[in-house]
Design an enzyme around this catalytic site. Sequence first.
Site, short mmCIF file in Angstrom:
data_model
loop_
_atom_site.label_atom_id
_atom_site.label_comp_id
_atom_site.label_asym_id
_atom_site.label_seq_id
_atom_site.Cartn_x
_atom_site.Cartn_y
_atom_site.Cartn_z
N ALA A 98 0.83 -1.22 0.00
CA ALA A 98 0.00 0.00 0.00
C ALA A 98 0.86 1.27 0.00
O ALA A 98 0.56 2.24 0.69
CB ALA A 98 -0.96 -0.03 1.19
N GLY A 108 0.81 1.31 -5.24
CA GLY A 108 -0.36 0.48 -4.90
C GLY A 108 -1.60 1.34 -4.71
O GLY A 108 -2.70 1.00 -5.17
N ARG A 159 3.75 10.44 -2.43
CA ARG A 159 2.96 10.57 -1.20
C ARG A 159 3.58 11.66 -0.35
O ARG A 159 4.36 11.37 0.56
CB ARG A 159 3.03 9.24 -0.45
CG ARG A 159 1.72 8.56 -0.29
CD ARG A 159 1.96 7.18 0.25
NE ARG A 159 1.53 7.04 1.60
CZ ARG A 159 1.80 5.97 2.34
NH1 ARG A 159 2.53 5.00 1.86
NH2 ARG A 159 1.35 5.90 3.57
N LYS A 174 14.34 -0.04 -18.18
CA LYS A 174 14.06 0.73 -16.96
C LYS A 174 15.22 0.59 -15.98
O LYS A 174 15.61 1.57 -15.32
CB LYS A 174 12.74 0.21 -16.34
CG LYS A 174 12.29 0.89 -15.08
CD LYS A 174 11.31 2.02 -15.34
CE LYS A 174 11.04 2.95 -14.17
NZ LYS A 174 10.43 2.32 -13.02
O1 KPL Z 1 12.07 5.65 -11.92
C1 KPL Z 1 12.62 6.56 -11.40
C2 KPL Z 1 12.81 6.43 -9.91
O2 KPL Z 1 12.89 7.44 -9.25
O3 KPL Z 1 12.86 5.30 -9.43
C3 KPL Z 1 13.17 7.71 -12.19
C4 KPL Z 1 13.00 7.42 -13.66
C5 KPL Z 1 14.61 7.95 -11.88
C6 KPL Z 1 12.35 8.97 -11.97
O4 KPL Z 1 12.54 9.55 -10.74
#
Ligand code: KPL
Length: 294
Positions: free
Chosen positions: A7, A11, A123, A177
């Site tokens: 949460a 979430g 948040r 990512k």
């Molecule tokens: O995914 C992100 C994270 O903060 O985990 C980025 C892409 C760096 C954006 O803040």
Amino acid sequence: MIAILGAGSMGRLWAAKLPARQVAFVPRPEQSLESLAYQFRPLKGPELSIQIPWLPHTQSPSLLVVTTKAGDTLDALKQVVPRLPETSPIVLFQNGLGSQQRVAETWPNHPVLAATTTEGANRPESALVVHAGQGETWVGALTPAGNTYLTETVAKLAESGLSVNAETDILSRLWQKLIINAGINPFTAILDCPNGKILTHPFYQQWIAPLCHEICELQTASGQSSKSPEALREAIEAVARNTAANTSSMRADRLAGRTTEINFINGYLARLGAEVGIDTPVNQMLTDQVKQLK
Ligand code: KPL
């Protein structure tokens, strides 16, 4: 019923966006079963009061969305999966790599899928969730059974009104990512600055080129198609510029005194290097430095 395990801001974003009365949070052991209430600030329009019930122990969800931190995921799932029907897919939303593979290896016959999202949520106060940026979510199977449920899972998540797409090569998306997170997050945590500020800092400028070189070699060694180290750097810097004012998730964890996900980002890359025989001194140095932060 869609159940959400975890949460935190992600979430709570999905809980607020999925159709009301079709979503519940999975309670942690010995948690009281009062509903979870918070304010939700959407991208457009007025703030909403959200109230999400906890899933009764007797009820089986038709889909389990997992938004726990990478390091908590396997243990949290061990409490839940034994009573989850084999027809209820598990969708993993963790950052980095490593935790998703562990889940798929632990329950190879279960429909396990992974998701990667560029939706922004934060948040600023414990009872307020802000949908900070519109993004896209990609979902793909990690186990053979996951494939069977891919279309159905994407359709259920798309009922949120968020953009959700099926991905046949989710590992490649998770790698993309991972690269961005590996090139931004540890620097923001170590330098204690927003994403955009790393770009002009001498510490970042000293290490980003050798870091991209390591990542490029690792990507190739693990069978992923890779761009050049220079192209990886450009991709990292484009995201740092586009999210210049953001506090990265790793800096936010550090500021809140939470365990960071470094073990699943640069730490994952350093472990992978050890496995495949590629030196990763920069990933190891960044991992060590983030772990030493108080
Ligand atoms: O995914 C992100 C994270 O903060 O985990 C980025 C892409 C760096 C954006 O803040």
